[in-house]
Design a protein around this motif. Structure first.
Motif: not given
Lengths: 130, 586
Positions: B69-70, B100, B104, B159, B207-211, B213
């Motif tokens: 996912g990154v 993913i 996510m 997703v 799911g939906e997420n952000t990572v 950095l």
């Protein structure tokens, strides 16, 4: 300039555009993507490419109770995050599903037609158009 | 160190008591990165030595990695379990949207324990697991229909990942697969049967997420470099244009494609099932795994005309890859592309490993040809090379295990040959049916010594093609190369990139990529860790009774000609002795 679809049939469903949209904000993932790719009904049937159409009289802005969506020059809207109360009416008003919801921020993800995603479409699905 | 809180979360699911909980396992992810490295530790924690493969004590572990996912091309999920087919380490990898979706959804790994009392599927959304009734889709003939029903009942379109089994898994065929999305599989070593034993029909996760950095600027720079390498170089072009079936003619040309259970080296009409022919005549669509710009998944369309009604057509889209063309094409002597595609479709419907079932049916054909079995065993079927209609019927009989013979076939070719004879041409290695490479001694040492007995463990076939053909490598040299490659691949499958991208993700790129998300490993530390993860797998195998010296080697590989002409029992034996010193603790 606005984001436009050349040919959705060329889409392989890699979602590189979605990841690009999020990357613009210096994070990874997909939670705030303004462009969305999903299958038409199972991946064998091909993909739907959902982007903001930059309406000249956008329903999303008309239903916003706090005027958090301002009309953008050339069509579409801009989000003023401080004004947004997260009611979600804009999402409901956009019948093509181009107003995506960011669950982390409880606010809509609004496409600004920057064209960043276009650079990451490997199969020529997207373009920027006047 | 790594502050990726999403990745550290391991979702535990108890099918017996219908409960779930999340545990932070930063300890494991800090030390072993993710994927394979973490999964083998979870497997050792969860799976008691000597566990019944179909008992509630056999866990299902799925893990993703920090790059998922990154970065692009990091779209694989690894599953670990005790294999019903081999009785030791079960490890299988899948792409599609699985990795993913898991990442996510906010998890680094899933651990599934116990056994349900009724058929269920798991619906994982919004930090919750719902155990959904699957009674009405249990026993359904087509796993594709079962998948569609789950799809229509669930949210998360775009997703989500939908993994499910078919009748193969429900009936505990020991090489049953789990299909993700459609066309992607946890194919090898029988994860589908473990699902079946737990009454677990499938998993929907989204799911939906952000990572976040640690170095966004460095991240974007490296992302661009990797993305460009993926789309602009010939490295990836071959996977997009023809896909893995490009190998059919490559291997045929050097006489390395297994034909009719390795009784022949070339197949008349092979070009009709080549990547080129299929692309020109049947390719309908290419699709990609999530977050992979390459799009290597090739779908063929076949249009069948009804015998009974004019202008009535049935059009089917069928995913094809090199391994399927080998196992359900050349291995069975089938060169009619439509017949082969229909057989591939039927294997997809039943949801069993295409490689295993093809090799099993090839063995049965040779047994029948040699009159070692008769129509009494086959229940009237007369398997003949190239006769796909018979193989379609045989496949159903295997899945439904219609008599003792078909029950034996459902347990793999190693078991079947131990009952009916013909083990000298029962083409499995470490009890796992062979893939489509008869390239030389390194490929076979690779299958035999690989921790999951897969050609992708260490790519022995590549050593044959690039070195053995022109040089004389000693067995010890081959084993050293195999172990070195397999150790490196432990890192690739811990960060969980696709092995097709191995040329892009060199070890320095891996450490650089990890650094941008706050994970610090020096190149040599990574290589050392890769070797350690391989040892951890071997420890699991040893505890379950696996021993290199006991591995059965089918004599056929010594008789069948190969491009190197260097496969001898002496070569394999020396390889075993040396590998035993290197891989097995004394």
């Amino acid at each position: 300039m606005k984001l436009s679809i050349i040919d959705a049939a060329r889409c392989v469903g890699c979602q590189s555009c979605m990841f690009a949209c999020v990357r613009r904000d210096n994070v990874a993932g997909i939670a705030s993507s303004c462009i969305f790719i999903k299958s038409r009904g199972g991946i064998s049937t091909g993909f739907r490419v959902i982007t903001c159409h930059a309406c000249e009289n956008p329903p999303c802005a008309r239903v916003c109770p706090t005027n958090a969506l301002e009309l953008r020059k050339g069509g579409g809207v801009k989000l003023i995050p401080e004004k947004c109360i997260g009611c979600g009416h804009c999402k409901e008003a956009c019948i093509i599903g181009a107003v995506r919801w960011n669950p982390e921020q409880n606010k809509p993800s609004i496409c600004i037609h920057c064209g960043y995603c276009v650079k990451y479409c490997p199969h020529g699905v997207l373009e920027m158009k006047k | 160190m790594n502050s990726d809180k999403l990745l550290h979360k391991v979702l535990y699911i108890d099918l017996t008591n219908k409960k779930f909980w999340v545990k932070n396992r930063k300890d494991l992810f800090d030390k072993y990165i993710g994927g394979t490295g973490v999964a083998i530790q979870l497997l050792k924690e969860e799976c008691p030595v000597g566990a019944d493969v179909f008992g509630p004590e056999n866990p299902i572990i799925m893990a993703v990695g920090p790059l998922t996912g990154v970065y692009p091309l990091a779209s694989k999920t690894v599953a670990m379990f005790k294999s019903p087919l081999t009785g030791n380490l079960g490890e299988s990898h899948v792409g599609g949207r699985s990795a993913i979706a898991i990442r996510m959804a906010g998890y680094g790994a899933l651990v599934i324990r116990g056994k349900s009392d009724i058929p269920v599927y798991l619906s994982i959304h919004d930090k919750k697991v719902i155990f959904k009734e699957a009674t009405t889709i249990w026993g359904m003939k087509s796993s594709i229909t079962a998948g569609r029903i789950m799809r229509e009942n669930e949210k998360g379109q775009g997703v989500r990942s939908i993994m499910r089994i078919g009748r193969g898994g429900e009936k505990l065929v020991k090489y049953a697969a789990v299909t993700a999305e459609t066309y992607r599989h946890f194919g090898r070593l029988g994860l589908g049967a473990v699902f079946g034993s737990k009454m677990l029909k499938g998993i929907v996760i989204a799911g939906e997420n952000t990572v976040k950095l640690s170095d966004p600027k460095g991240f974007k720079k490296l992302y661009n470099k990797l993305y460009e390498a993926a789309v602009d170089t010939s490295l990836m072009k071959k996977y997009h244009d023809l896909g893995t079936p490009v190998n059919v003619m490559v291997l045929d040309k050097i006489g390395a494609l297994p034909v009719k259970n390795l009784t022949e080296r070339n197949l008349k009409g092979i070009e009709k099932i080549s990547g080129e022919y299929l692309a020109e005549n049947y390719l309908a669509r290419r699709i990609a795994c999530a977050h992979c710009p390459v799009g290597c998944i090739h779908l063929a369309a076949i249009r069948e005309v009804s015998e009974h009604e004019d202008y009535f057509h049935k059009t089917t889209l069928i995913g094809y890859d090199f391994e399927l063309i080998f196992s359900l094409g050349s291995m069975l002597g089938i060169t009619d592309p439509e017949a082969m595609l229909k057989l591939i479709e039927e294997v997809e419907v039943e949801c069993v490993d295409a490689m295993s079932v093809g090799v099993v049916m090839a063995w049965a054909t040779e047994m029948f040809e040699k009159k070692l079995i008769s129509e009494k065993e086959t229940l009237g079927l007369k398997p003949v090379w190239g006769n796909s209609a018979t193989y379609m019927e045989m496949l159903t009989k295997i899945v439904l295990q219609e008599n003792d013979f078909y029950s034996a076939l459902a347990q793999g070719v190693d078991y079947a040959s131990s009952i009916y004879g013909g083990s000298e041409f029962a083409m499995s290695f470490g009890k796992n049916e062979m893939p489509g490479y008869n390239t030389g001694p390194a490929t076979y040492l690779g299958f035999l010594l690989g921790a999951r007995h897969s050609h992708l463990d260490n790519a022995g076939y590549s050593i044959d093609q690039t070195e053995m053909l022109t040089k004389d490598l000693a067995p010890e040299d081959v084993v050293d190369k195999i172990i070195k490659e397999e150790s490196l691949r432990q890192i690739l499958s811990s960060i969980l990139i696709c092995f097709f991208a191995r040329g892009i993700y060199t070890i320095d790129v891996v450490s650089e990529a990890l650094k941008t998300i706050g994970i610090d490993f020096k190149d040599d530390e990574l290589l050392k860790l890769g070797r350690e993860i391989l040892s951890e797998k071997y420890k699991f195998k040893a505890a379950e009774g696996h021993s290199i010296k006991d591995l059965r080697v089918p004599e056929r590989i010594y008789e069948a000609k190969d491009p190197t002409g260097k496969i001898t029992s002496e070569f394999i034996k020396r390889g075993f002795d040396y590998a035993s010193d290197k891989l097995e603790e004394k």
